[in-house]
Design a protein around this motif. Structure first.
Motif, short mmCIF file in Angstrom:
data_model
loop_
_atom_site.label_atom_id
_atom_site.label_comp_id
_atom_site.label_asym_id
_atom_site.label_seq_id
_atom_site.Cartn_x
_atom_site.Cartn_y
_atom_site.Cartn_z
N ARG A 259 0.84 -1.20 0.00
CA ARG A 259 0.00 0.00 0.00
C ARG A 259 0.87 1.25 0.00
O ARG A 259 0.59 2.23 -0.70
CB ARG A 259 -0.94 -0.02 1.22
N VAL A 260 1.93 1.21 0.78
CA VAL A 260 2.87 2.33 0.81
C VAL A 260 3.56 2.47 -0.55
O VAL A 260 3.69 3.58 -1.09
CB VAL A 260 3.93 2.13 1.92
N LEU A 261 3.99 1.35 -1.09
CA LEU A 261 4.71 1.36 -2.36
C LEU A 261 3.84 1.95 -3.47
O LEU A 261 4.30 2.77 -4.28
CB LEU A 261 5.15 -0.06 -2.70
N ASN A 262 2.57 1.55 -3.52
CA ASN A 262 1.67 2.07 -4.55
C ASN A 262 1.43 3.56 -4.39
O ASN A 262 1.35 4.30 -5.37
CB ASN A 262 0.35 1.30 -4.53
N PHE A 263 1.30 4.00 -3.14
CA PHE A 263 1.12 5.44 -2.88
C PHE A 263 2.32 6.23 -3.40
O PHE A 263 2.15 7.25 -4.08
CB PHE A 263 0.95 5.66 -1.37
N VAL A 264 3.54 5.75 -3.11
CA VAL A 264 4.75 6.47 -3.53
C VAL A 264 4.92 6.41 -5.04
O VAL A 264 5.31 7.40 -5.67
CB VAL A 264 5.98 5.90 -2.80
N LYS A 265 4.61 5.28 -5.65
CA LYS A 265 4.69 5.17 -7.11
C LYS A 265 3.77 6.18 -7.78
O LYS A 265 4.15 6.82 -8.77
CB LYS A 265 4.35 3.74 -7.55
N ASN A 266 2.58 6.34 -7.26
CA ASN A 266 1.64 7.30 -7.83
C ASN A 266 2.14 8.74 -7.67
O ASN A 266 2.00 9.56 -8.59
CB ASN A 266 0.27 7.15 -7.18
N ILE A 267 2.73 9.05 -6.53
CA ILE A 267 3.31 10.39 -6.31
C ILE A 267 4.41 10.64 -7.34
O ILE A 267 4.49 11.73 -7.93
CB ILE A 267 3.88 10.51 -4.89
N ALA A 268 5.25 9.63 -7.56
CA ALA A 268 6.35 9.78 -8.52
C ALA A 268 5.81 10.01 -9.93
O ALA A 268 6.29 10.88 -10.67
CB ALA A 268 7.24 8.54 -8.48
N LYS A 269 4.81 9.23 -10.32
CA LYS A 269 4.22 9.38 -11.66
C LYS A 269 3.59 10.75 -11.85
O LYS A 269 3.76 11.39 -12.89
CB LYS A 269 3.18 8.28 -11.89
N GLU A 270 2.87 11.22 -10.83
CA GLU A 270 2.21 12.53 -10.91
C GLU A 270 3.21 13.67 -11.09
O GLU A 270 2.88 14.71 -11.66
CB GLU A 270 1.37 12.77 -9.65
N ASN A 271 4.43 13.46 -10.61
CA ASN A 271 5.44 14.52 -10.65
C ASN A 271 6.56 14.23 -11.64
O ASN A 271 7.60 14.90 -11.61
CB ASN A 271 6.00 14.74 -9.25
N ASN A 272 6.32 13.25 -12.52
CA ASN A 272 7.29 12.89 -13.57
C ASN A 272 8.68 12.59 -13.01
O ASN A 272 9.70 13.00 -13.57
CB ASN A 272 7.38 14.02 -14.60
#
Length: 353
Positions: A269-282
């Motif tokens: 759950r943490v990993l998916n949250f951080v991956k999404n943050i990274a994608k949103e900010n390129n």
């Protein structure tokens, strides 16, 4: 102080496990946060008058680097030593080192290597044993080493390497990128968010003795008891011995998000949250799975009732040797991702971890 200037200062400092004082002192004097040290040599950074009702998010790094410690002084003046941290014997001989003597002075030395002219055939066909290696500081007797240079049993030893930066490739070369890269990231993020109205209370944890068994993290987790921890690490790069398909830790190709290692399986759950943050900010990232090695997360995620963690790694070539390479872009991306994670966290999200 930020970026290259900060990293150069941190890399050139010396801090073997248990002897992190120079690094701790530097970090204490280069932050606007309150700093406190504990008995194991952990450093804690917290904002003055922080809001206690907010959930606590800790930014973690470790101040120590792989090094050695004086075991004894020999009749001919050479110094026998023990490793502090995970060394491979092939990476030790014929390198320059610094010994911090009993007066706090740094003494230059070289890990002695027998010239091939004097080697037996058997010696030439095998690696030396660690207990066969010594350090030479240019003396010729026990008395000279002890009386002229104040060397004694227990003095810490670290690689003697000076930081350099190649503007053409944007690549840094220096020692102790594991984990002075993390130290730099924690300092930068803390300063960058100090005036932001976050929904979390941010603290810094600079742990000791990570290279000797994650000892500082065990103490810190029990002491601070944060609700979430972001761990910043200089992590092994694999791009010089794997092809582009099998490499998951290439220097300059994005920060590393660690899925599994020998000490922790990351919370999905943490990993998916951080991956999404990274994608949103390129922010480019690489997912890595390691059969060996571990980080402070191994201690934190089982501390108390369990602390959710994410490990943000910066690919470092030739980790646990004297000379390491790392990308300035990866470092800047790690700092940016850390800030964006903090800005995206709140009490409800943390409850779902």
């Amino acid at each position: 102080m930020k970026g290259l200037e900060l990293l150069e200062k941190l890399s050139n400092l010396h801090g073997a496990p248990g002897f992190e004082d120079d690094v701790i002192e530097f970090m204490s004097h280069n932050t606007s946060y309150e700093s406190n040290r504990d008995s194991i040599n952990n450093l804690y950074l917290s904002k003055k008058n922080s809001h206690s009702e907010k959930p606590v998010v800790a930014l973690d790094c470790h101040s120590d680097e792989v090094g050695f410690i004086v075991e004894g002084i020999n009749r001919n003046g050479t110094i026998s030593f023990l490793p502090l941290g995970g060394w491979h014997v092939a990476n030790i001989p014929a390198h320059a080192v610094k010994i911090k003597n009993s007066k706090g002075e740094y003494i230059d030395g070289v890990v002695a290597s027998k010239p091939p002219h004097f080697m037996t055939q058997e010696e030439m066909n095998r690696l030396p044993k660690l207990n066969e290696l010594t350090i030479d500081i240019g003396t010729s007797s026990y008395k000279e080493t002890v009386e002229l240079y104040s060397i004694e049993v227990g003095n810490p030893i670290t690689p003697d390497v000076t930081f350099k930066f190649d503007s053409k490739t944007q690549v840094m070369r220096g020692k102790a990128f594991d984990n002075r890269l993390g130290c730099g990231a924690v300092l930068e993020i803390l300063e960058d968010v100090k005036d932001e109205e976050l929904e979390v209370n941010v603290k810094g944890i600079v742990t000791a003795q990570e290279e000797s068994g994650l000892r500082g993290a065990q103490v810190a987790g029990n002491k601070i008891k944060p609700d979430f921890i972001i761990i910043f690490e200089g992590s092994p790069a694999d791009d010089t011995f794997k092809d582009e398909f099998s490499s998951k830790g290439a220097m300059g190709k994005g920060i590393q998000l660690r899925v599994v290692d020998s000490g922790m399986i990351s919370n999905s759950r943490v990993l998916n949250f951080v991956k999404n943050i990274a994608k949103e900010n390129n922010i480019p990232y690489q997912l890595i799975a390691r059969s060996g090695g571990s980080t402070n997360g191994a201690r934190y995620h089982t501390s108390g009732e369990g602390i959710p963690c994410i490990v943000i790694g910066m690919a470092t070539r030739y980790i646990h040797t004297h000379y390491t390479f790392a990308s300035l872009k990866d470092y800047n991306d790690a700092v940016l991702l850390g800030k964006k994670i903090l800005e995206g966290l709140n009490k409800e999200i943390l409850k779902n971890f």
